[in-house]
Design a protein around this motif. Sequence first.
Motif, PDB file in Angstrom:
ATOM      1  N   ARG A 288       9.458  -1.851  -9.702  1.00 51.14           N
ATOM      2  CA  ARG A 288       8.334  -2.201  -8.686  1.00 51.14           C
ATOM      3  C   ARG A 288       8.611  -3.808  -9.365  1.00 51.14           C
ATOM      4  O   ARG A 288       9.049  -4.677 -10.388  1.00 51.14           O
TER       5      ARG A 288
ATOM      6  N   HIS B 212       1.755  -1.307   0.318  1.00 49.89           N
ATOM      7  CA  HIS B 212      -0.075   0.164  -0.128  1.00 49.89           C
ATOM      8  C   HIS B 212       1.021   0.977   0.435  1.00 49.89           C
ATOM      9  O   HIS B 212       0.585   2.754   0.142  1.00 49.89           O
ATOM     10  N   LYS B 213       2.061   1.224  -0.626  1.00 53.37           N
ATOM     11  CA  LYS B 213       3.060   1.896  -0.004  1.00 53.37           C
ATOM     12  C   LYS B 213       2.382   3.329  -1.503  1.00 53.37           C
ATOM     13  O   LYS B 213       2.656   4.610  -1.077  1.00 53.37           O
ATOM     14  N   ARG B 214       1.680   2.734  -2.604  1.00 55.21           N
ATOM     15  CA  ARG B 214       1.163   4.439  -3.693  1.00 55.21           C
ATOM     16  C   ARG B 214      -0.202   3.446  -4.096  1.00 55.21           C
ATOM     17  O   ARG B 214      -0.357   3.098  -5.217  1.00 55.21           O
TER      18      ARG B 214
ATOM     19  N   ALA C 246       6.923   2.126  -4.194  1.00 58.24           N
ATOM     20  CA  ALA C 246       6.590   3.522  -4.883  1.00 58.24           C
ATOM     21  C   ALA C 246       7.192   4.334  -6.348  1.00 58.24           C
ATOM     22  O   ALA C 246       6.424   4.714  -7.391  1.00 58.24           O
ATOM     23  N   ASP C 247       7.791   3.446  -6.531  1.00 55.73           N
ATOM     24  CA  ASP C 247       8.781   4.223  -7.667  1.00 55.73           C
ATOM     25  C   ASP C 247       9.220   3.445  -8.470  1.00 55.73           C
ATOM     26  O   ASP C 247       9.715   2.112  -7.895  1.00 55.73           O
TER      27      ASP C 247
END
Length: 228
Positions: free
Chosen positions: A120, A92-94, A116-117
Amino acid sequence: MITDPELDGEWDTERAAEPAEQLAPRERAAAATSRPWLWALGGVVVASAVWAGGLYALGDKLAAPTLSYRATKNLCADFRAQALSGITGDLHKRPVNKEVSHPAADVATCVLNNNADYPRDFSVYMTVELHKKVDPSTEFGVPSVDDLANVGDLRTEEVPDLGERAVMMTWAGERGLNLKVLDGGAVFDLRVYATTFAEKDGRPATDSNAVQAAAIADVRELMAALKD
């Protein structure tokens, strides 16, 4: 010899057959054109009967299903993905969330990543479809055109004791999977994509069986959360 039966249904075996009456050209034309109409009429009746019979047989499938689940307002909040996060790291980071309401179906999608970046490592796509007009069971479990065209060796197996019906599809060296569950007029569709199941950036190595078990556990929890 035996002749044609009389119109009243009695056979006459004593009298020779009489020559057929000659029809005038106009009468012959009328008789010739009347027969195709009889065959066409018969074909329409048969086709209508087959069509009606098909609708009768599909009646339950064409009817609106009874929904056993509520529409979600934030699927990423409802889909906690705890079991998968235990393998991949926090997903759930982004989160990316989207809902669409349509007279035929309410559709919600949540996209989760453990980074998040880019690049992935693990990406998870969760979709919930609530079908309000037609029973979705008629086409359930059929691979999409994109899957058939892009994933190569696609393997499908039934998952027992999960909803009315559940299937697990795996591909790409078991680094991708798709779990689909049909239950109560809803279709739950979970897709997991991984660059590798080997150790990476401090994440322990895992195997496809563990990822599949985690996917089943997380979808089961989501189904319980959205149960109406």
